[in-house]
Design a protein around this motif. Structure first.
Motif, PDB file in Angstrom:
ATOM      1  N   GLY A  50      19.271  -9.448  15.385  1.00 51.22           N
ATOM      2  CA  GLY A  50      20.177 -10.390  16.029  1.00 51.22           C
ATOM      3  C   GLY A  50      21.426  -9.767  16.598  1.00 51.22           C
ATOM      4  N   LEU A  51      21.468  -8.429  16.664  1.00 57.76           N
ATOM      5  CA  LEU A  51      22.622  -7.736  17.238  1.00 57.76           C
ATOM      6  C   LEU A  51      22.582  -7.754  18.762  1.00 57.76           C
ATOM      7  N   GLU A  52      21.398  -7.926  19.317  1.00 54.34           N
ATOM      8  CA  GLU A  52      21.228  -8.030  20.761  1.00 54.34           C
ATOM      9  C   GLU A  52      20.344  -9.239  21.066  1.00 54.34           C
ATOM     10  N   ASP A  70      22.095 -15.841  15.768  1.00 54.58           N
ATOM     11  CA  ASP A  70      22.868 -14.605  15.700  1.00 54.58           C
ATOM     12  C   ASP A  70      22.575 -13.890  14.382  1.00 54.58           C
ATOM     13  N   ILE A  71      23.228 -12.741  14.169  1.00 49.88           N
ATOM     14  CA  ILE A  71      22.920 -11.923  13.001  1.00 49.88           C
ATOM     15  C   ILE A  71      23.226 -12.647  11.685  1.00 49.88           C
ATOM     16  N   THR A  72      24.298 -13.456  11.661  1.00 52.00           N
ATOM     17  CA  THR A  72      24.651 -14.194  10.447  1.00 52.00           C
ATOM     18  C   THR A  72      23.619 -15.267  10.148  1.00 52.00           C
ATOM     19  N   GLN A  73      23.206 -15.983  11.175  1.00 50.03           N
ATOM     20  CA  GLN A  73      22.202 -17.025  10.984  1.00 50.03           C
ATOM     21  C   GLN A  73      20.863 -16.429  10.551  1.00 50.03           C
ATOM     22  N   ARG A  74      20.532 -15.269  11.109  1.00 55.27           N
ATOM     23  CA  ARG A  74      19.269 -14.628  10.716  1.00 55.27           C
ATOM     24  C   ARG A  74      19.347 -14.114   9.285  1.00 55.27           C
ATOM     25  N   ALA A  75      20.533 -13.640   8.889  1.00 57.69           N
ATOM     26  CA  ALA A  75      20.703 -13.188   7.504  1.00 57.69           C
ATOM     27  C   ALA A  75      20.427 -14.333   6.538  1.00 57.69           C
ATOM     28  N   VAL A  79      16.789 -12.157   6.859  1.00 60.52           N
ATOM     29  CA  VAL A  79      16.696 -10.883   7.563  1.00 60.52           C
ATOM     30  C   VAL A  79      17.848  -9.980   7.119  1.00 60.52           C
ATOM     31  N   ALA A  80      17.541  -8.797   6.639  1.00 57.22           N
ATOM     32  CA  ALA A  80      18.560  -7.837   6.201  1.00 57.22           C
ATOM     33  C   ALA A  80      18.420  -6.565   7.028  1.00 57.22           C
TER      34      ALA A  80
END
Length: 243
Positions: A50-52, A70-75, A79-80
Motif C-alpha cells: 500500500g505504499l504505492e 492505504d498502508i494503515t488500512q491494509r495493516a 498485511v505486514a
C-alpha cells in the motif's frame, strides 16, 4: 490468499515499471520473488503493502479488493511489511516499537521470544533507542522483529531481508523463515536474490522487465535459475552461504 490481477505501475514520468502482473500466493505458503535488478520486484512489494498505487489492475486479499486501501488500512487487514532500508525513530525504544507493532503491551518473555527469533537479547536491546546508535544489521533485525510481533498478520512481506546483515544474522534469518513456513499460518512474500532463501521457498516467482517471466513450485523453478547462473544470465547471489 493474495491475488494480483493485471497489475501495472508507472514512474511519475510515465515510464512503465510493472506491466500486467497476474499471480497468486496461496495461504500457508512462502513465496520468493526474484529476478534481475531493476525488474520491478521492490515496486511490486510496495504496491502490495500500500505504499504505492497501481496504474491498473487489482489486489485481492482473501477475496477482498484492497486496491484502494492505504498502508494503515491494509495493516488492519493483516498485511505486514518490512522495509529494505529500516526506518530509524529517534526517541522511540525497541520495546515501544515492538509494542506498537503488536498493538498491545508485551511481557519480558514475549519480548525475549520475538527478539530471540532475530538473534537479539531482550535484556540488551529492549530499552535501546531505534536511532543511529544501532548498526545496519541491528536495525534490519529489529525491523524484521516488528513484522514478527504483528498479531493476526496474514500476509508478511519482506523486501530483501538479507541486505546489510552479517553471516550469523543471515543464518538466524533462514531459521526464522523456516519456522514461519513450518507453522503454515498466513502467507509470506520475500523479495530476494539469495539462493539459501530460494531453497526454502514453496513457490518462486521470477520478475524481469516488469513482467512475470516464470512462476511455480521451487522444485520446478530453482533448477532453471541455477542453470542460467552457470551460463552467466542469472542474478542469484550465493552471499553468506558461501562465505
Amino acid at each position: 490468499m493474495l491475488a494480483l490481477e493485471h497489475l501495472a505501475w508507472n514512474l511519475p514520468d510515465g515510464e512503465p515499471i510493472l506491466k500486467d502482473i497476474t499471480l497468486t500466493v496461496p495461504d500457508g505458503k512462502l513465496a520468493v520473488v526474484t529476478g534481475p535488478n531493476g525488474g520491478g520486484k521492490t515496486s511490486l512489494a510496495k504496491l502490495i503493502a500500500g505504499l504505492e498505487k497501481p496504474a491498473a489492475g487489482r489486489i485481492l486479499l482473501d477475496g477482498e479488493d484492497i486496491t484502494g486501501l492505504d498502508i494503515t488500512q491494509r495493516a488492519k487487514k493483516g498485511v505486514a511489511y518490512a522495509f529494505q532500508q529500516p526506518v530509524r525513530f529517534k526517541g522511540l525504544s525497541v520495546r515501544d516499537l515492538l509494542e506498537l507493532a503488536a498493538g498491545d503491551s508485551l511481557s519480558e518473555q514475549e519480548l525475549c521470544t520475538i527478539l530471540g527469533q532475530v538473534g537479539l537479547c531482550a535484556q540488551d536491546y529492549a530499552d535501546r533507542q531505534v536511532d543511529a546508535s544501532l548498526s545496519g544489521g541491528e536495525s534490519k533485525r529489529i525491523e524484521i522483529a516488528t513484522v514478527l510481533a504483528r498479531k493476526g498478520a496474514g500476509l508478511l512481506i519482506f523486501d530483501e531481508p538479507e541486505a546489510g546483515i552479517d553471516l550469523w544474522s543471515f543464518s538466524g534469518l533462514i531459521d526464522v523463515f523456516q519456522r514461519m513456513k513450518n507453522r503454515k499460518q498466513g502467507s509470506a512474500l520475500i523479495i530476494s536474490h539469495q539462493e539459501r532463501i530460494l531453497q526454502i521457498a514453496d513457490e518462486i516467482i521470477v520478475i524481469a522487465d516488469g513482467t512475470v517471466r516464470s512462476a511455480g513450485l521451487r522444485e520446478e523453478i530453482l533448477p532453471t535459475l541455477l542453470g542460467n547462473e552457470k551460463s552467466g544470465r542469472c542474478p542469484l547471489e550465493r552471499g553468506p552461504l558461501y562465505e
